[in-house]
Design an enzyme around this catalytic site. Sequence first.
Site, mmCIF file in Angstrom:
data_model
loop_
_atom_site.group_PDB
_atom_site.id
_atom_site.type_symbol
_atom_site.label_atom_id
_atom_site.label_comp_id
_atom_site.label_asym_id
_atom_site.label_seq_id
_atom_site.Cartn_x
_atom_site.Cartn_y
_atom_site.Cartn_z
ATOM 1 N N LYS A 119 0.150 -30.755 -15.060
ATOM 2 C CA LYS A 119 0.632 -30.443 -13.715
ATOM 3 C C LYS A 119 1.910 -29.609 -13.813
ATOM 4 C CE LYS A 119 1.976 -33.004 -9.503
ATOM 5 N NZ LYS A 119 2.090 -34.368 -8.931
ATOM 6 N N LEU A 171 5.866 -30.960 -3.512
ATOM 7 C CA LEU A 171 4.999 -32.045 -4.000
ATOM 8 C C LEU A 171 4.658 -33.066 -2.932
ATOM 9 C CD1 LEU A 171 6.812 -32.791 -7.403
ATOM 10 C CD2 LEU A 171 5.085 -31.057 -6.911
ATOM 11 N N SER A 197 -0.332 -34.314 -4.836
ATOM 12 C CA SER A 197 0.183 -33.052 -5.323
ATOM 13 C C SER A 197 -0.413 -32.602 -6.661
ATOM 14 C CB SER A 197 1.711 -33.148 -5.461
ATOM 15 O OG SER A 197 2.096 -34.172 -6.349
ATOM 16 N N ILE A 218 3.707 -40.246 -6.687
ATOM 17 C CA ILE A 218 4.797 -40.927 -5.983
ATOM 18 C C ILE A 218 4.331 -41.473 -4.634
ATOM 19 C CG2 ILE A 218 5.696 -38.902 -4.774
ATOM 20 C CD1 ILE A 218 8.539 -39.978 -5.412
ATOM 21 N N GLY A 219 3.113 -41.168 -4.259
ATOM 22 C CA GLY A 219 2.586 -41.698 -2.999
ATOM 23 C C GLY A 219 1.089 -41.481 -2.897
ATOM 24 N N GLY A 220 0.456 -41.317 -4.068
ATOM 25 C CA GLY A 220 -0.964 -40.983 -4.101
ATOM 26 C C GLY A 220 -1.209 -39.608 -4.686
ATOM 27 N N SER A 221 -0.157 -38.986 -5.234
ATOM 28 C CA SER A 221 -0.237 -37.595 -5.685
ATOM 29 C C SER A 221 -1.249 -37.369 -6.793
ATOM 30 C CB SER A 221 1.132 -37.123 -6.170
ATOM 31 O OG SER A 221 2.072 -37.148 -5.129
#
Length: 561
Positions: A119, A171, A197, A218-221
């Site tokens: 990434k 992101l 992201s 960090i939240g589903g990225s």
Amino acid sequence: MVSSKTQAPARKKQDERERLVKEMEDELGLSSEHPEDQLYLYTSPETIVANLKSKKDGWTAERVMIAFIRSACAAHRKTNCLTEILFKEALDNARSMDKEYAATGIAEDVFWGLPSSFKDTYNIFGVDSSLGCSPHCFVPTEKQEEEATLVKLFRIGGGITFCKTNVPQTLLAFECRNPIFGTSTNPYSSERTCGGSSGGEAALIALRGSPMGWGSDIGGSLRIPAHYSGICGLKPVRGRWPVLGQRNSVQGFEGIKGMVGPMGRTVDDLIFASRSILDLTHSQVADFGFRGEMLIPLPWKEVDLPRQLKVGYWTQDHLIKTSPACARAVDECVKKLKDAGHQVVEFQPPDSKLMNVSICLEIKAYARKHIVAEALKVTLGSKLPRWLLGLLCWIVNNLLKDHLFASIFATSRPKSVHEFWQFTARRDVYANAFRKLVWEDEKFDMLLCPVQAVPALEHGTTKLLSPLSVATILFNVVDSTVGVLPVTHVDQNLDCHSPDYLADSEGSWILEKRVYGPGGAYDADKMHGLPVGVQVVGREWQEEKVLEMMKILEDLVGYKK
């Protein structure tokens, strides 16, 4: 619209990328012209390494690299998934490794000769980590110590980095688009996003442009792109995996701690990547130090699962009703687990929707203050004057009678230090209560739930539907180990929703109307054939157990890619 300050670096970066891709296409030919490449592209990462080490006929690091460079170029032409192109350097590296192996007979490293993608957030020495932002373009990582620890470990293990992949600007979105590299598309449909992201990474892996790759979450990225693109991914908990050496959009934010993780086409790919990295981490950290990484001394360990797993599951988060396709994915897994003799219990976690959305919007509001010289749109009310935001919240709550949306809208503003302290205190109380209930009181081995309320969305749809990420943010809040694997595809005959689909819903009618109303985001006919994944959740520090439970489920559902 892309700002004038962004146009010049965007054009320069895209021209550079195009030149490097075209050079390899001209030198190596196109993937479509070389069907013999499938021998390498359809082999698992672990087997690729084994074949290289055993000098299997036809297998060299150079030959494997050529196959994946050609396939990565094809994947990029289809989805616009790449950012930094390292093909020439990777090919030279592969050739050097072959020569050294021929001379010494030594090829012991766990990733020996294996190509892999990263990434765009991962710092690689001599390469940009722009995150799609013009101030970071043409500012390569200049110090070896600033390179990502995970990149260093992969190289120490004999792996070859050969490209980086696209992300949303900042992101903090699940639409993979930025003003520097443009929009990455879904491998199943160019009209849809591959998620974010880690969206470019998921698209590349789904199209066999990389044997396996590395994302962050960090939240589903990492998990949302895996769900959208039909691959597997693992979000470990903080402390077992090295995380330093990444460029973050929100420096110093501690509301949620981001994590790195592997992405691959199968659970076995994740197991190979995880076992190898954890073993490398704990064998090398004493020698290299890795810039002060805080790591728990917990190397990979083999686990024996109980014959009967106790599984808690849910299909609804009660913020936005889960679509028939995503609910069916969970229900089918439940049936398979029950038929296999496991104890499966319907369960509803402590109410989390407002906590999760509050965190999501807090991060977005914070990011907006730290990104300059770009056209960046933040959802909902973060740009509004406080008096106007308050008025709109009152209207939504009292006149429109959508109390959930009013509560969400009210959180979409900058916070004072005191408010932020209150928020983090509530987060900790919730996380502790969740962990006690799920793992100590209920004694679940795993949780099973949707990744998101919907499959992959059309481009542009996500900007007004950020709260859809509530289903993944939950497990960043409580810091659980979570894996995602594909289990089915959208079926236009099974997954259509009726006009009264929302009649029994407890969610936000304003958000649900955007999803299920006329012309809404969810349309089973248009989504027919898209992959649908599920989340498999376990306790902290139990990556091995989560992966083994994912493997059980993968074998039971028999997903056809």
